[in-house]
Design an enzyme around this catalytic site. Structure first.
Site, PDB file in Angstrom:
ATOM      1  N   CYS A   1      -5.928   7.531   0.423  1.00 43.69           N
ATOM      2  CA  CYS A   1      -5.013   7.894   1.708  1.00 43.69           C
ATOM      3  C   CYS A   1      -4.839   9.433   1.527  1.00 43.69           C
ATOM      4  CB  CYS A   1      -3.781   7.448   1.417  1.00 43.69           C
ATOM      5  SG  CYS A   1      -2.431   7.628   2.644  1.00 43.69           S
ATOM      6  N   PRO A   2      -5.362  10.084   3.099  1.00 48.30           N
ATOM      7  CA  PRO A   2      -5.165   9.393   4.085  1.00 48.30           C
ATOM      8  C   PRO A   2      -6.737   9.508   4.686  1.00 48.30           C
ATOM      9  CG  PRO A   2      -4.826  11.961   4.014  1.00 48.30           C
ATOM     10  CD  PRO A   2      -5.020  11.561   2.712  1.00 48.30           C
TER      11      PRO A   2
END
Length: 77
Positions: free
Chosen positions: A16-17
């Site tokens: 993430c992200p």
């Protein structure tokens, strides 16, 4: 056997992200209604992709989070 998607993004190994950012970029080049298959092993994707679809107006066609890699089929809105 017919596949249920128009393009595929292998985001395994990314955290993430990055899986969502790469999916956003790939969807930008696709036509409305086309489906992107996303493979990822990021645990945050279980929350990130449904939220991404809601916020960006895409449809979650299918998802499988019972085994790695997770699979998400997203229809461009």
């Amino acid at each position: 056997m017919d596949q249920d998607w128009d393009a595929e993004l292998d985001a395994t190994g990314l955290q993430c992200p990055l899986p969502v950012l790469k999916a956003r970029r790939r969807l930008r080049d696709m036509s409305e209604g086309q489906v992107l298959r996303i493979l990822t092993d990021d645990p945050a994707a279980v929350v990130d992709f449904p939220h991404f679809c809601d916020e960006q107006g895409h449809g979650m066609v299918k998802y499988c989070t019972s085994a790695l890699p997770f699979e998400f089929l997203v229809r461009k809105g």
